[in-house]
Design a protein around this motif. Structure first.
Motif, mmCIF file in Angstrom:
data_model
loop_
_atom_site.group_PDB
_atom_site.id
_atom_site.type_symbol
_atom_site.label_atom_id
_atom_site.label_comp_id
_atom_site.label_asym_id
_atom_site.label_seq_id
_atom_site.Cartn_x
_atom_site.Cartn_y
_atom_site.Cartn_z
ATOM 1 N N PRO A 158 99.726 -12.700 30.643
ATOM 2 C CA PRO A 158 100.810 -12.140 29.831
ATOM 3 C C PRO A 158 102.067 -13.002 29.899
ATOM 4 O O PRO A 158 102.325 -13.668 30.896
ATOM 5 C CB PRO A 158 101.063 -10.776 30.474
ATOM 6 C CG PRO A 158 100.567 -10.903 31.872
ATOM 7 C CD PRO A 158 99.411 -11.866 31.820
ATOM 8 N N CYS A 159 102.850 -12.987 28.817
ATOM 9 C CA CYS A 159 104.141 -13.680 28.817
ATOM 10 C C CYS A 159 105.243 -12.644 29.015
ATOM 11 O O CYS A 159 104.968 -11.446 29.139
ATOM 12 C CB CYS A 159 104.318 -14.478 27.527
ATOM 13 S SG CYS A 159 104.776 -13.490 26.084
ATOM 14 N N LEU A 160 106.487 -13.092 29.048
ATOM 15 C CA LEU A 160 107.608 -12.164 29.278
ATOM 16 C C LEU A 160 107.660 -11.075 28.199
ATOM 17 O O LEU A 160 107.973 -9.924 28.468
ATOM 18 C CB LEU A 160 108.938 -12.935 29.274
ATOM 19 C CG LEU A 160 110.174 -12.076 29.561
ATOM 20 C CD1 LEU A 160 110.251 -11.709 31.031
ATOM 21 C CD2 LEU A 160 111.446 -12.792 29.146
ATOM 22 N N ARG A 161 107.300 -11.464 26.975
ATOM 23 C CA ARG A 161 107.391 -10.506 25.871
ATOM 24 C C ARG A 161 106.226 -9.515 25.870
ATOM 25 O O ARG A 161 106.315 -8.444 25.275
ATOM 26 C CB ARG A 161 107.449 -11.254 24.549
ATOM 27 C CG ARG A 161 108.562 -10.642 23.735
ATOM 28 C CD ARG A 161 108.946 -11.392 22.543
ATOM 29 N NE ARG A 161 109.601 -10.465 21.620
ATOM 30 C CZ ARG A 161 109.727 -10.707 20.355
ATOM 31 N NH1 ARG A 161 109.228 -11.815 19.836
ATOM 32 N NH2 ARG A 161 110.337 -9.837 19.580
ATOM 33 N N CYS A 162 105.108 -9.877 26.546
ATOM 34 C CA CYS A 162 104.037 -8.887 26.752
ATOM 35 C C CYS A 162 104.561 -7.812 27.702
ATOM 36 O O CYS A 162 104.228 -6.642 27.585
ATOM 37 C CB CYS A 162 102.806 -9.527 27.374
ATOM 38 S SG CYS A 162 101.963 -10.750 26.363
ATOM 39 N N LEU A 163 105.404 -8.231 28.662
ATOM 40 C CA LEU A 163 105.961 -7.311 29.664
ATOM 41 C C LEU A 163 107.110 -6.488 29.073
ATOM 42 O O LEU A 163 107.129 -5.263 29.197
ATOM 43 C CB LEU A 163 106.448 -8.144 30.857
ATOM 44 C CG LEU A 163 107.182 -7.448 31.996
ATOM 45 C CD1 LEU A 163 106.273 -6.434 32.674
ATOM 46 C CD2 LEU A 163 107.673 -8.482 33.025
ATOM 47 N N ALA A 188 99.241 -7.551 20.540
ATOM 48 C CA ALA A 188 100.144 -7.658 19.384
ATOM 49 C C ALA A 188 101.421 -8.410 19.755
ATOM 50 O O ALA A 188 102.439 -8.294 19.067
ATOM 51 C CB ALA A 188 100.483 -6.265 18.870
ATOM 52 N N CYS A 189 101.409 -9.184 20.860
ATOM 53 C CA CYS A 189 102.626 -9.888 21.294
ATOM 54 C C CYS A 189 103.078 -10.875 20.207
ATOM 55 O O CYS A 189 102.321 -11.760 19.808
ATOM 56 C CB CYS A 189 102.378 -10.649 22.602
ATOM 57 S SG CYS A 189 103.825 -11.588 23.124
ATOM 58 N N PRO A 190 104.337 -10.718 19.724
ATOM 59 C CA PRO A 190 104.806 -11.629 18.671
ATOM 60 C C PRO A 190 104.893 -13.071 19.161
ATOM 61 O O PRO A 190 104.761 -14.008 18.366
ATOM 62 C CB PRO A 190 106.200 -11.096 18.323
ATOM 63 C CG PRO A 190 106.464 -9.932 19.199
ATOM 64 C CD PRO A 190 105.336 -9.743 20.144
ATOM 65 N N THR A 191 105.108 -13.247 20.477
ATOM 66 C CA THR A 191 105.308 -14.608 20.995
ATOM 67 C C THR A 191 103.985 -15.287 21.325
ATOM 68 O O THR A 191 103.651 -16.315 20.749
ATOM 69 C CB THR A 191 106.228 -14.568 22.233
ATOM 70 O OG1 THR A 191 107.407 -13.854 21.911
ATOM 71 C CG2 THR A 191 106.601 -15.975 22.680
ATOM 72 N N CYS A 192 103.207 -14.727 22.279
ATOM 73 C CA CYS A 192 102.044 -15.488 22.749
ATOM 74 C C CYS A 192 100.782 -15.221 21.945
ATOM 75 O O CYS A 192 99.783 -15.915 22.124
ATOM 76 C CB CYS A 192 101.825 -15.295 24.254
ATOM 77 S SG CYS A 192 101.187 -13.709 24.749
ATOM 78 N N VAL A 193 100.801 -14.214 21.036
ATOM 79 C CA VAL A 193 99.632 -13.992 20.175
ATOM 80 C C VAL A 193 99.942 -14.493 18.756
ATOM 81 O O VAL A 193 99.258 -15.352 18.226
ATOM 82 C CB VAL A 193 99.195 -12.508 20.191
ATOM 83 C CG1 VAL A 193 98.041 -12.284 19.200
ATOM 84 C CG2 VAL A 193 98.784 -12.081 21.602
HETATM 85 ZN ZN LIG Z 1 103.011 -12.382 25.187
#
Ligand SMILES: [Zn+2]
Length: 333
Positions: free
Chosen positions: A163-168, A237-242
């Motif tokens: 996960p990235c920060l935006r997943c969190l 659905a992460c806008p950043t890493c997906v």
């Molecule tokens: Zn992410």
């Protein structure tokens, strides 16, 4: 130099090969307060010989209770430059770059592609989204670390593998909704404890690669002596890493409230100010001083510190609009 690392090389987790790998890696340290400088020092001592330091602020007296690298002699000097000097005193053969700038999307795009890993010394969540965007875009591992009051938290990130920060945290909090260290306070040893964990996480990512443990958010409370970990999953659905939409790398607002009652103002475009000329222009209005390559002016009851790149820190004013107005009137339009 080999003697320096002798006790670390005998660790099976490091060895000769691992130590050599550390010597060849470049690490970007974003923010040179207590968290960033303690992490940088730990990494340098452990054998990371190339460090890139970024910080927009100057050393203030209320930093001294928690930053081992700073002394009263350093007051008023840019933190990144003081940190560079102290780290080079420790290892004169190391390569340490200092950038006295605000890390916006453009600076992140310039620096992140040229490093192997990024560590977090930030005091605000806003800039962490910029770091996360840049690290995901350029596929660089990074360590998210934050401290406040008597606790801190940390999560190692390897884009695409965990996960990235935006997943969190899918969205940044509303401005003013998260307390800063100026409001909630910070216990002196807390950043150093979290910096040690961050440096260990960085070494683990550098030596183990994406096989290092990911998706674990560690929370450490140094007052109640409690730790807990939370398993974090990638958000499909992460806008950043997906979806790979890097909106935080776009141009942001020109003003930002830093820790306390300080507002940072950025120039409208890239400029190189003649601070001597500005000092002459401002001197009829109040006390003006040129020191350590910066200009400090007392105007209308507030203190304005101007950097040669046109950036300014306006202290003693809580309202960003007033800070922006003062800047536009007196520094640059
Ligand atoms: Zn992410």
């Amino acid at each position: 130099m080999r003697e320096w690392f002798a006790r670390q090389i005998i660790l099976p987790q490091v060895g000769e090969e691992g130590q050599q790998r550390l010597a060849e890696t470049r690490v970007l340290v974003v923010g040179c307060g207590a968290l960033g400088t303690h992490t940088a020092e730990a990494l340098l001592r452990a054998g990371v010989r190339h460090l890139v330091l970024v910080d927009r602020d100057v050393v203030e007296v209320h930093n001294l209770h928690r930053v081992a690298l700073f002394t009263p002699k350093d007051l008023g000097r840019p933190k990144a430059e003081v940190a560079r000097e102290k780290l080079l005193a420790l290892d004169p053969a190391a390569q340490v770059e200092a950038h006295v700038v605000h890390l916006d999307g453009a600076v992140a795009e310039e620096l992140v592609p040229h490093v192997d890993l990024v560590v977090d010394g930030l005091d605000n969540l806003e800039t962490r989204y910029v770091v996360n965007d840049a690290c995901v875009k350029h596929e660089k591992p990074w360590v998210y670390t934050a401290v406040l009051a008597t606790y801190g938290m940390l999560m190692p990130i390897w884009p695409g593998r965990g996960p990235c920060l935006r997943c969190l945290f899918p969205n940044p909090p509303a401005p003013g909704s998260v307390p800063t260290c100026a409001e909630a306070g910070i216990l002196g040893p807390v950043p150093k404890a979290l910096a040690a964990l961050q440096a260990a996480a960085a070494l683990r990512l550098l030596l183990r690669g994406p096989d290092a443990p990911l998706g674990i958010l560690l929370h450490l409370d140094l007052w109640n002596l409690r730790t807990h970990t939370v398993e974090v999953k990638r958000n499909p659905a992460c806008p950043t890493c997906v979806d790979r939409v890097f909106s935080f790398l776009q141009e942001g607002s020109r003003s930002a409230i830093l820790c306390g009652d300080t507002v940072q103002i950025l120039p409208r475009s890239k400029i190189a100010l003649d601070l001597g000329d500005l000092a002459r222009r401002l001197s009829p209005l109040g006390r003006v001083e040129l020191r350590h390559g910066l200009l400090v002016a007392e105007i209308e009851g507030v203190s304005v510190t101007v950097f040669p790149d046109g950036r300014a820190l306006v202290k003693g004013v809580g309202d960003p609009r007033r800070a922006q107005a003062l800047y536009d009137q007196y520094v640059a339009r």
